[in-house]
Design a protein around this motif. Structure first.
Motif, PDB file in Angstrom:
ATOM      1  N   UNK A  72     -20.205   7.066  -0.361  1.00 24.18           N
ATOM      2  CA  UNK A  72     -21.012   5.834  -0.623  1.00 24.18           C
ATOM      3  C   UNK A  72     -20.974   5.414  -2.163  1.00 24.18           C
ATOM      4  N   UNK A  73     -21.666   3.951  -2.100  1.00 23.35           N
ATOM      5  CA  UNK A  73     -21.690   3.115  -3.123  1.00 23.35           C
ATOM      6  C   UNK A  73     -23.043   2.651  -3.425  1.00 23.35           C
ATOM      7  N   UNK A  74     -24.318   3.145  -4.027  1.00 23.46           N
ATOM      8  CA  UNK A  74     -25.331   2.150  -3.192  1.00 23.46           C
ATOM      9  C   UNK A  74     -25.733   1.359  -4.241  1.00 23.46           C
ATOM     10  N   UNK A  75     -24.294   0.786  -4.591  1.00 25.52           N
ATOM     11  CA  UNK A  75     -24.729  -0.945  -4.914  1.00 25.52           C
ATOM     12  C   UNK A  75     -24.622  -2.412  -3.764  1.00 25.52           C
ATOM     13  N   UNK A  76     -23.639  -1.735  -2.421  1.00 23.63           N
ATOM     14  CA  UNK A  76     -23.325  -2.227  -1.856  1.00 23.63           C
ATOM     15  C   UNK A  76     -23.325  -1.720   0.440  1.00 23.63           C
ATOM     16  N   UNK A  77     -23.526  -0.594  -0.405  1.00 26.25           N
ATOM     17  CA  UNK A  77     -24.191   0.470   0.677  1.00 26.25           C
ATOM     18  C   UNK A  77     -23.299   0.496   1.401  1.00 26.25           C
ATOM     19  N   UNK A  78     -21.583   0.704   1.202  1.00 22.85           N
ATOM     20  CA  UNK A  78     -19.965   0.534   1.830  1.00 22.85           C
ATOM     21  C   UNK A  78     -20.287   2.199   1.662  1.00 22.85           C
ATOM     22  N   UNK A  79     -19.714   2.397   2.663  1.00 21.71           N
ATOM     23  CA  UNK A  79     -19.043   3.628   3.201  1.00 21.71           C
ATOM     24  C   UNK A  79     -18.049   4.295   3.681  1.00 21.71           C
ATOM     25  N   UNK A  80     -17.370   4.964   3.252  1.00 20.20           N
ATOM     26  CA  UNK A  80     -15.097   5.382   3.043  1.00 20.20           C
ATOM     27  C   UNK A  80     -14.970   6.683   3.000  1.00 20.20           C
ATOM     28  N   UNK A  81     -13.500   6.990   3.777  1.00 19.75           N
ATOM     29  CA  UNK A  81     -12.976   8.007   3.386  1.00 19.75           C
ATOM     30  C   UNK A  81     -12.486   7.743   2.105  1.00 19.75           C
ATOM     31  N   UNK A  82     -12.243   9.310   0.783  1.00 18.95           N
ATOM     32  CA  UNK A  82     -12.183   9.294   0.129  1.00 18.95           C
ATOM     33  C   UNK A  82     -10.328   9.343  -0.458  1.00 18.95           C
ATOM     34  N   UNK A  89     -13.677   4.808  -6.301  1.00 24.29           N
ATOM     35  CA  UNK A  89     -13.831   3.673  -6.536  1.00 24.29           C
ATOM     36  C   UNK A  89     -14.276   3.125  -5.399  1.00 24.29           C
ATOM     37  N   UNK A  90     -15.247   1.730  -5.568  1.00 25.57           N
ATOM     38  CA  UNK A  90     -15.467   1.195  -4.001  1.00 25.57           C
ATOM     39  C   UNK A  90     -14.986   0.520  -3.620  1.00 25.57           C
ATOM     40  N   UNK A  91     -13.784   0.494  -2.349  1.00 29.26           N
ATOM     41  CA  UNK A  91     -13.199  -0.545  -1.766  1.00 29.26           C
ATOM     42  C   UNK A  91     -14.159  -1.806  -1.678  1.00 29.26           C
ATOM     43  N   UNK A  92     -15.441  -2.003  -1.215  1.00 30.10           N
ATOM     44  CA  UNK A  92     -16.273  -3.457  -0.937  1.00 30.10           C
ATOM     45  C   UNK A  92     -16.409  -4.091  -2.409  1.00 30.10           C
ATOM     46  N   UNK A  97     -19.437   3.864 -11.141  1.00 32.90           N
ATOM     47  CA  UNK A  97     -20.788   4.310 -11.377  1.00 32.90           C
ATOM     48  C   UNK A  97     -22.009   4.133 -10.373  1.00 32.90           C
ATOM     49  N   UNK A  98     -21.508   4.190  -9.194  1.00 30.65           N
ATOM     50  CA  UNK A  98     -22.786   4.116  -8.398  1.00 30.65           C
ATOM     51  C   UNK A  98     -22.318   4.979  -7.479  1.00 30.65           C
ATOM     52  N   UNK A  99     -21.305   5.317  -7.494  1.00 26.40           N
ATOM     53  CA  UNK A  99     -20.902   6.022  -5.714  1.00 26.40           C
ATOM     54  C   UNK A  99     -21.282   7.517  -5.614  1.00 26.40           C
ATOM     55  N   UNK A 100     -21.746   8.255  -4.375  1.00 30.38           N
ATOM     56  CA  UNK A 100     -22.067   9.337  -4.057  1.00 30.38           C
ATOM     57  C   UNK A 100     -21.419  10.042  -2.902  1.00 30.38           C
ATOM     58  N   UNK A 101     -20.525  11.446  -3.636  1.00 29.15           N
ATOM     59  CA  UNK A 101     -20.190  12.089  -2.099  1.00 29.15           C
ATOM     60  C   UNK A 101     -20.682  12.119  -1.272  1.00 29.15           C
ATOM     61  N   UNK A 102     -20.562  11.724   0.083  1.00 29.26           N
ATOM     62  CA  UNK A 102     -21.489  12.859   0.887  1.00 29.26           C
ATOM     63  C   UNK A 102     -20.847  13.907   2.083  1.00 29.26           C
TER      64      UNK A 102
END
Length: 131
Positions: A72-82, A89-92, A97-102
Motif C-alpha cells: 500500500x502506498x501511504x501517499x495515494x492509498x493505492x494497494x497492489x499485488x507486488x 514502486x507505487x503503480x499509481x 518511499x511511502x510503501x508498506x508491505x501488507x
C-alpha cells in the motif's frame, strides 16, 4: 537449503504440541507461506517429509497455502499485488518511499490435526522399562 531448517522447526513445534496434547499421531499440518518469505514450497514439502521420519508426524499430510505479496502506498492509498520479484514502486503515483508491505512475508503454522492416545516413545529416546 534453508527449507530443511524450517521444516525441522515446524516438526519440532508440532511434535512438542502433540506430545503435550497427548497425541499419538499427527495426520495433517497446514502452513501459510508468503511469496516474499524466501521459501520454495516444493522444497519445503520435500524437506518436511524427511524431517517427519521417526516422529509422531511420520506420514502426515502437508498443505501449504501461499499468500501473495501486497503493498500500500501511504501517499495515494493505492494497494497492489507486488509479484515476484517484488515491485515496490507505487503503480499509481510512482513513489517508493511511502510503501508498506501488507502481506507476503508470512511463515506460520495454521493448523494441525492429530489423534489422541498414548504417545509412542521417540526413537531417539530410550523406551522406559516396565517394572
Amino acid at each position: 537449503m534453508h527449507e530443511m531448517s524450517i521444516a525441522m522447526a515446524v516438526v519440532g513445534q508440532v511434535e512438542e504440541a502433540a506430545r503435550s496434547g497427548g497425541a499419538s499421531t499427527v495426520s495433517a499440518v497446514r502452513l501459510q507461506v508468503g511469496e516474499l518469505a524466501g521459501v520454495v514450497p516444493d522444497s519445503l514439502a520435500f524437506c518436511f517429509e524427511l524431517a517427519c521420519a521417526g516422529t509422531v508426524l511420520e506420514g502426515a499430510a502437508l498443505t501449504i497455502e501461499t499468500v501473495p505479496g501486497r503493498a500500500r502506498c501511504a501517499s495515494c492509498t493505492r494497494e497492489w499485488a507486488v509479484g515476484m520479484p517484488p515491485e515496490l514502486c507505487c503503480p499509481g503515483c510512482g513513489r517508493a518511499t511511502d510503501v508498506s508491505l501488507l502481506s507476503g512475508r508470512e511463515l506460520q503454522i495454521l493448523s494441525v490435526q492429530w489423534e489422541d492416545g498414548p504417545v509412542p516413545a521417540h526413537p531417539r529416546e530410550p523406551i522406559p522399562e516396565e517394572a
